[in-house]
Design a protein around this motif. Sequence first.
Motif, PDB file in Angstrom:
ATOM      1  N   PRO A 130      -2.660  -5.214  -0.564  1.00  0.00           N
ATOM      2  CA  PRO A 130      -1.253  -5.450  -0.215  1.00  0.00           C
ATOM      3  C   PRO A 130      -0.246  -4.862  -1.207  1.00  0.00           C
ATOM      4  O   PRO A 130       0.947  -5.098  -1.065  1.00  0.00           O
ATOM      5  CB  PRO A 130      -1.163  -6.976  -0.212  1.00  0.00           C
ATOM      6  CG  PRO A 130      -2.175  -7.413  -1.220  1.00  0.00           C
ATOM      7  CD  PRO A 130      -3.289  -6.412  -1.154  1.00  0.00           C
ATOM      8  N   ALA A 131      -0.700  -4.111  -2.206  1.00  0.00           N
ATOM      9  CA  ALA A 131       0.214  -3.547  -3.204  1.00  0.00           C
ATOM     10  C   ALA A 131      -0.327  -2.212  -3.694  1.00  0.00           C
ATOM     11  O   ALA A 131      -1.513  -1.914  -3.555  1.00  0.00           O
ATOM     12  CB  ALA A 131       0.381  -4.519  -4.374  1.00  0.00           C
ATOM     13  N   PHE A 132       0.557  -1.406  -4.259  1.00  0.00           N
ATOM     14  CA  PHE A 132       0.124  -0.141  -4.858  1.00  0.00           C
ATOM     15  C   PHE A 132       1.104   0.240  -5.966  1.00  0.00           C
ATOM     16  O   PHE A 132       2.261  -0.181  -5.976  1.00  0.00           O
ATOM     17  CB  PHE A 132       0.035   0.971  -3.811  1.00  0.00           C
ATOM     18  CG  PHE A 132       1.368   1.577  -3.436  1.00  0.00           C
ATOM     19  CD1 PHE A 132       1.763   2.813  -3.932  1.00  0.00           C
ATOM     20  CD2 PHE A 132       2.227   0.906  -2.578  1.00  0.00           C
ATOM     21  CE1 PHE A 132       2.990   3.357  -3.592  1.00  0.00           C
ATOM     22  CE2 PHE A 132       3.448   1.447  -2.217  1.00  0.00           C
ATOM     23  CZ  PHE A 132       3.839   2.679  -2.729  1.00  0.00           C
ATOM     24  N   THR A 133       0.612   1.035  -6.893  1.00  0.00           N
ATOM     25  CA  THR A 133       1.446   1.536  -7.984  1.00  0.00           C
ATOM     26  C   THR A 133       1.950   2.923  -7.619  1.00  0.00           C
ATOM     27  O   THR A 133       1.163   3.797  -7.243  1.00  0.00           O
ATOM     28  CB  THR A 133       0.641   1.600  -9.289  1.00  0.00           C
ATOM     29  OG1 THR A 133       0.186   0.278  -9.620  1.00  0.00           O
ATOM     30  CG2 THR A 133       1.499   2.136 -10.425  1.00  0.00           C
ATOM     31  N   VAL A 134       3.252   3.114  -7.708  1.00  0.00           N
ATOM     32  CA  VAL A 134       3.856   4.394  -7.332  1.00  0.00           C
ATOM     33  C   VAL A 134       3.387   5.482  -8.300  1.00  0.00           C
ATOM     34  O   VAL A 134       3.562   5.351  -9.519  1.00  0.00           O
ATOM     35  CB  VAL A 134       5.393   4.293  -7.356  1.00  0.00           C
ATOM     36  CG1 VAL A 134       6.003   5.636  -6.958  1.00  0.00           C
ATOM     37  CG2 VAL A 134       5.868   3.183  -6.426  1.00  0.00           C
ATOM     38  N   PRO A 135       2.776   6.552  -7.787  1.00  0.00           N
ATOM     39  CA  PRO A 135       2.306   7.629  -8.675  1.00  0.00           C
ATOM     40  C   PRO A 135       3.471   8.479  -9.165  1.00  0.00           C
ATOM     41  O   PRO A 135       4.599   8.376  -8.682  1.00  0.00           O
ATOM     42  CB  PRO A 135       1.371   8.440  -7.760  1.00  0.00           C
ATOM     43  CG  PRO A 135       1.900   8.204  -6.377  1.00  0.00           C
ATOM     44  CD  PRO A 135       2.418   6.788  -6.379  1.00  0.00           C
ATOM     45  N   LEU A 136       3.176   9.363 -10.108  1.00  0.00           N
ATOM     46  CA  LEU A 136       4.215  10.197 -10.700  1.00  0.00           C
ATOM     47  C   LEU A 136       4.693  11.281  -9.739  1.00  0.00           C
ATOM     48  O   LEU A 136       5.851  11.671  -9.761  1.00  0.00           O
ATOM     49  CB  LEU A 136       3.700  10.842 -11.994  1.00  0.00           C
ATOM     50  CG  LEU A 136       3.363   9.864 -13.124  1.00  0.00           C
ATOM     51  CD1 LEU A 136       2.840  10.628 -14.323  1.00  0.00           C
ATOM     52  CD2 LEU A 136       4.598   9.057 -13.510  1.00  0.00           C
ATOM     53  N   LYS A 137       3.802  11.774  -8.889  1.00  0.00           N
ATOM     54  CA  LYS A 137       4.162  12.850  -7.983  1.00  0.00           C
ATOM     55  C   LYS A 137       3.796  12.484  -6.548  1.00  0.00           C
ATOM     56  O   LYS A 137       2.802  11.832  -6.297  1.00  0.00           O
ATOM     57  CB  LYS A 137       3.453  14.156  -8.366  1.00  0.00           C
ATOM     58  CG  LYS A 137       3.926  14.740  -9.692  1.00  0.00           C
ATOM     59  CD  LYS A 137       3.238  16.065  -9.950  1.00  0.00           C
ATOM     60  CE  LYS A 137       3.721  16.675 -11.267  1.00  0.00           C
ATOM     61  NZ  LYS A 137       3.072  17.977 -11.544  1.00  0.00           N
ATOM     62  N   ALA A 138       4.636  12.938  -5.631  1.00  0.00           N
ATOM     63  CA  ALA A 138       4.371  12.739  -4.212  1.00  0.00           C
ATOM     64  C   ALA A 138       3.909  14.061  -3.607  1.00  0.00           C
ATOM     65  O   ALA A 138       4.233  15.126  -4.092  1.00  0.00           O
ATOM     66  CB  ALA A 138       5.629  12.240  -3.497  1.00  0.00           C
ATOM     67  N   GLY A 139       3.152  13.996  -2.518  1.00  0.00           N
ATOM     68  CA  GLY A 139       2.675  15.209  -1.880  1.00  0.00           C
ATOM     69  C   GLY A 139       2.247  14.971  -0.454  1.00  0.00           C
ATOM     70  O   GLY A 139       2.171  13.833   0.011  1.00  0.00           O
ATOM     71  N   PRO A 140       1.942  16.050   0.268  1.00  0.00           N
ATOM     72  CA  PRO A 140       1.564  15.935   1.676  1.00  0.00           C
ATOM     73  C   PRO A 140       0.242  15.199   1.897  1.00  0.00           C
ATOM     74  O   PRO A 140       0.013  14.640   2.969  1.00  0.00           O
ATOM     75  CB  PRO A 140       1.469  17.392   2.142  1.00  0.00           C
ATOM     76  CG  PRO A 140       1.270  18.192   0.889  1.00  0.00           C
ATOM     77  CD  PRO A 140       2.011  17.455  -0.174  1.00  0.00           C
ATOM     78  N   LEU A 141      -0.633  15.210   0.892  1.00  0.00           N
ATOM     79  CA  LEU A 141      -1.920  14.536   1.061  1.00  0.00           C
ATOM     80  C   LEU A 141      -1.732  13.046   1.318  1.00  0.00           C
ATOM     81  O   LEU A 141      -2.413  12.445   2.153  1.00  0.00           O
ATOM     82  CB  LEU A 141      -2.789  14.745  -0.180  1.00  0.00           C
ATOM     83  CG  LEU A 141      -4.198  14.140  -0.107  1.00  0.00           C
ATOM     84  CD1 LEU A 141      -4.981  14.755   1.054  1.00  0.00           C
ATOM     85  CD2 LEU A 141      -4.946  14.357  -1.418  1.00  0.00           C
ATOM     86  N   GLY A 142      -0.784  12.427   0.610  1.00  0.00           N
ATOM     87  CA  GLY A 142      -0.530  11.003   0.811  1.00  0.00           C
ATOM     88  C   GLY A 142       0.018  10.718   2.199  1.00  0.00           C
ATOM     89  O   GLY A 142      -0.321   9.710   2.819  1.00  0.00           O
ATOM     90  N   ILE A 143       0.878  11.609   2.711  1.00  0.00           N
ATOM     91  CA  ILE A 143       1.417  11.443   4.065  1.00  0.00           C
ATOM     92  C   ILE A 143       0.287  11.504   5.080  1.00  0.00           C
ATOM     93  O   ILE A 143       0.178  10.669   5.977  1.00  0.00           O
ATOM     94  CB  ILE A 143       2.467  12.534   4.355  1.00  0.00           C
ATOM     95  CG1 ILE A 143       3.676  12.356   3.440  1.00  0.00           C
ATOM     96  CG2 ILE A 143       2.886  12.498   5.819  1.00  0.00           C
ATOM     97  CD1 ILE A 143       4.713  13.452   3.582  1.00  0.00           C
TER      98      ILE A 143
END
Length: 339
Positions: A130-143
């Motif tokens: 139910p929770a996650f830590t926001v990573p330093l970088k975002a990218g298309p893989l997460g989407i």
Amino acid sequence: MIRLLALIALCLSLLAPATANAHALEPGFLEIQPLDVDEWRITWRKPQVNGAPMKIDAVLPEVCTPRRGPAPVFDGRAFLTNWIAKCENGLPGGEIQIDGLDQTQTDVLVRYALAPGETPQAVRLTAAAPAFTVPLKAGPLGIAAGYFSLGVDHILKGIDHLLFVLMLIVLIRAWRPLLTAVTSFTVAHSLSLAAASLGWIVVPAPPVEAIVALSIAFLAAELLHEHGDQPRLSERYPWAVAFAFGLLHGLGFARALLEVGLPEGDVPLALLAFNLGVEAGQIVFIVLALALGAAFSRLYPSLAKGLTAPGTKGLRAVSYCVGTLAAFWVIERVAGFVT
């Protein structure tokens, strides 16, 4: 093998509560849009349960103020709230959680961007996570990962969609026509899913849900017709039947995707990932059903034959149970948008 598949259909129809919605609970949706270096617009949408908001709440990282939003307002389908949050030093490294999600059977899609102009990232939170830590970088893989898992989850929790696929397998016993029907169903719902998600066609959800239930009732009625000189419609034109109803099921799939929305700038990726997730879940279900059917037929051949051989009481019981449940869904859903 086909005999156990019919038995599985019977079990699914008996285990599904008569008053329950055949779809999974609507997913929650949390969107975090950057307005400035340390300011975000928060949109929090949570499902309704018996006319009240589900007892879950979005909680932002400790550096954000405020961490929770105001009381939500019902928008006709879910409960929605918006607020502006200030997060010193930004989101990276902070924890976003959905309080109370571990006590539910639904999930929440979180879509966020770290700064204005950056590609949004998507994360799916569940009761187990139910929770996650926001990573330093975002990218298309997460989407892609977020929307893929959302597609898998939606198909595997949709009892009505699974019953339709299972009834197709029970009805069409030759593997070539079955392969044609399943492929036709897949192509059809992929087309209508894309068209509805992109806004090319707009169809109200309640009528679509009623016709989806009607499609299951149709297959249940087909199963009652014994083999004779005149083959059943589903046997004469399996691909056409599967394609026609597949278009409607695709509109049902699109509803879940429209609830959470598509990320700007990554619409094709999110749409493709969601559709692949639906297909993956469907394949897993079909393979599992066929494997269980083959195992049961080998272990208990006489019992399997007595349950679901053409013309037997067992086969008629499967038809009536599935058909009764589907008819209830039809009446319930029609009443929902007529009254």
